[in-house]
Enzyme design. Structure first.
Site, PDB file in Angstrom:
ATOM      1  N   ASP A 259     -12.236   6.191  11.712  1.00 27.39           N
ATOM      2  CA  ASP A 259     -11.182   5.602  10.888  1.00 27.39           C
ATOM      3  C   ASP A 259     -10.198   6.653  10.378  1.00 27.39           C
ATOM      4  O   ASP A 259      -9.828   6.663   9.202  1.00 27.39           O
ATOM      5  CB  ASP A 259     -11.773   4.828   9.707  1.00 27.39           C
ATOM      6  CG  ASP A 259     -10.759   3.849   9.107  1.00 27.39           C
ATOM      7  OD1 ASP A 259      -9.720   3.614   9.740  1.00 27.39           O
ATOM      8  OD2 ASP A 259     -11.017   3.342   7.993  1.00 27.39           O
TER       9      ASP A 259
ATOM     10  N   HIS B 103      -7.077   2.450  10.153  1.00 27.46           N
ATOM     11  CA  HIS B 103      -6.781   1.041   9.878  1.00 27.46           C
ATOM     12  C   HIS B 103      -5.446   0.856   9.144  1.00 27.46           C
ATOM     13  O   HIS B 103      -4.929  -0.260   9.081  1.00 27.46           O
ATOM     14  CB  HIS B 103      -7.935   0.373   9.115  1.00 27.46           C
ATOM     15  CG  HIS B 103      -8.062   0.759   7.674  1.00 27.46           C
ATOM     16  ND1 HIS B 103      -9.006   1.660   7.221  1.00 27.46           N
ATOM     17  CD2 HIS B 103      -7.381   0.374   6.575  1.00 27.46           C
ATOM     18  CE1 HIS B 103      -8.898   1.800   5.913  1.00 27.46           C
ATOM     19  NE2 HIS B 103      -7.912   1.018   5.498  1.00 27.46           N
TER      20      HIS B 103
ATOM     21  N   SER C 150      -5.907   3.480   0.808  1.00 29.74           N
ATOM     22  CA  SER C 150      -6.403   3.982   2.094  1.00 29.74           C
ATOM     23  C   SER C 150      -5.576   5.152   2.585  1.00 29.74           C
ATOM     24  O   SER C 150      -4.348   5.072   2.662  1.00 29.74           O
ATOM     25  CB  SER C 150      -6.360   2.888   3.160  1.00 29.74           C
ATOM     26  OG  SER C 150      -7.544   2.152   3.179  1.00 29.74           O
TER      27      SER C 150
END
Length: 391
Positions: free
Chosen positions: A144, A114, A222
């Protein structure tokens, strides 16, 4: 049965053995608007480190040592997408930032899917402030994860060694390094709060064996590494539970190192992940239509009634059957008469997500057993899985 009306299905009963943490979990990109063996980096040698001042506790010394040794292996990733001005002319727009961990001296960096999703260009900023254009080597939305690469001379990068997520214990110390809100190489510490959590990827697939931590992680973290006290990467920070977008509340989630190793192994060798494929198309979840099982006089009130299977798929070759008739439920017409899938390899299946998760545990060529209800008789159907078609 491809000409039948496709039935929208919803996720329903979640087994008590699984904990799905999907309420208000937030990916951590900061928005401004058995695969082949992989040679993972070992601990780098020869890195000069400042001498800690006297009087520090053992834990403080460990934190300092880990940060000084491995934070140079954590990079900032900036993505650029294309927007349009008032006259509908394409305009590059900086859309977000995330983190990444260098995994070898060839410039490969692991991060979250993402973080790089939809990016026109990727720019990696190293700790020395130099900026480098990156390319996507491969990505797996279902887990992911993504691998990107920059072109730099060998020996210039510091790699973060990949550990294992096997044997982790609740209460074990962890360190998170990343770029929350663009604040480069920020260190936070905490413990493993829980193990075996599950979160939902953006494409609806369930990611299992997630590590939960109370180490503060925020948007921009992230793709950054979650480290143990030896400096080994045991996970990739991915999401937080954040009511009302309030930032970290001490509930963060990381993809475990063993999943990272498996997925990146495929991405580095083939550029994509070789997922196993069963080949069942649409289904009707009996739990979503109370009374349907009774109306059809089925001996079960749960399971996935198969509407159709893909042509020449493992499911069709194994003889799994799709719908043969239709019934009207309120204003909807539902295809019925197909096999009702009850179990996959002995595990009860209550949703499409659960089935996809179970299939993902295997690889192409594996022979599995699918238990179905056919004509109110429970039968086991052997199926040989194949590699999923690339999308």
């Amino acid at each position: 049965m491809k000409n039948l009306i496709k039935v929208a299905f919803l996720s329903s009963i979640i087994t008590a053995a699984m904990v799905y943490v999907i309420l208000e979990w937030k990916p951590l990109r900061s928005d401004f608007s058995q695969p082949p063996e992989v040679s993972w980096a070992s601990a780098p040698a020869g890195i000069s480190m400042a001498v800690p001042p006297p009087g520090l506790s053992e834990e403080e010394r460990n934190n300092i040592e880990i940060y000084q040794r491995y934070s140079p292996g954590v990079v900032n990733i900036t993505t650029t997408t294309i927007g349009y001005d008032f006259f509908l002319r394409p305009v590059p727009m900086e859309s977000g930032t995330g983190s990444g961990a260098v995994i070898d001296d060839q410039g490969h960096i692991v991060t979250n899917f993402h973080v790089v999703r939809g990016a026109e260009t990727l720019e990696v900023t190293l700790p020395d402030k130099s900026k480098h254009e990156a390319r996507v080597v491969g990505a797996d939305p279902s887990n992911d994860l993504a691998v990107i690469q920059i072109n730099v001379p060998r020996g210039r990068l510091t790699s973060v060694p990949l550990g294992t997520s096997k044997g982790l214990q609740v209460g074990q110390k962890v360190l998170a390094i990343g770029n929350p809100y663009g604040l480069e190489r920020t260190l936070t510490t905490g413990v493993i709060s829980s193990l075996g959590r599950s979160i939902q990827a953006e494409n609806g697939r369930i990611i299992e064996d997630i590590i939960q931590t109370d180490a503060a992680i925020n948007p921009g973290n992230s793709g950054g590494p979650l480290l143990n006290s030896q400096g080994q990467m045991i996970g990739i920070n991915t999401a937080i539970y954040s009511p009302s977008n309030s930032g970290s509340v001490g509930i963060g989630f990381a993809i475990p190192a063993d999943t990272v190793r498996r997925i990146t192994g495929d991405l580095l060798t083939t550029g994509y992940v070789r997922h196993a494929w069963l080949g069942i198309g649409s289904t009707v979840n009996l739990a979503d239509f109370p009374g349907l099982a009774n109306a059809l006089r089925l001996n079960t009130e749960r399971g996935l009634m198969i509407v159709d299977t893909y042509q020449n798929s493992p499911a069709s070759r194994a003889g799994l059957r799709g719908a043969t008739d239709e019934v009207r439920i309120g204003r909807r017409r539902l295809p019925v008469g197909g096999d009702v899938l009850l179990e996959f390899q002995g595990k009860a299946i209550n949703s499409v997500q659960e089935l996809a998760t179970e299939v993902d545990r295997y690889k192409a060529g594996d022979r599995v057993t699918v238990t179905v209800l056919r004509g109110n008789r429970k039968i086991d159907v052997p199926v040989t899985l194949e590699e999923a078609p690339r999308q």
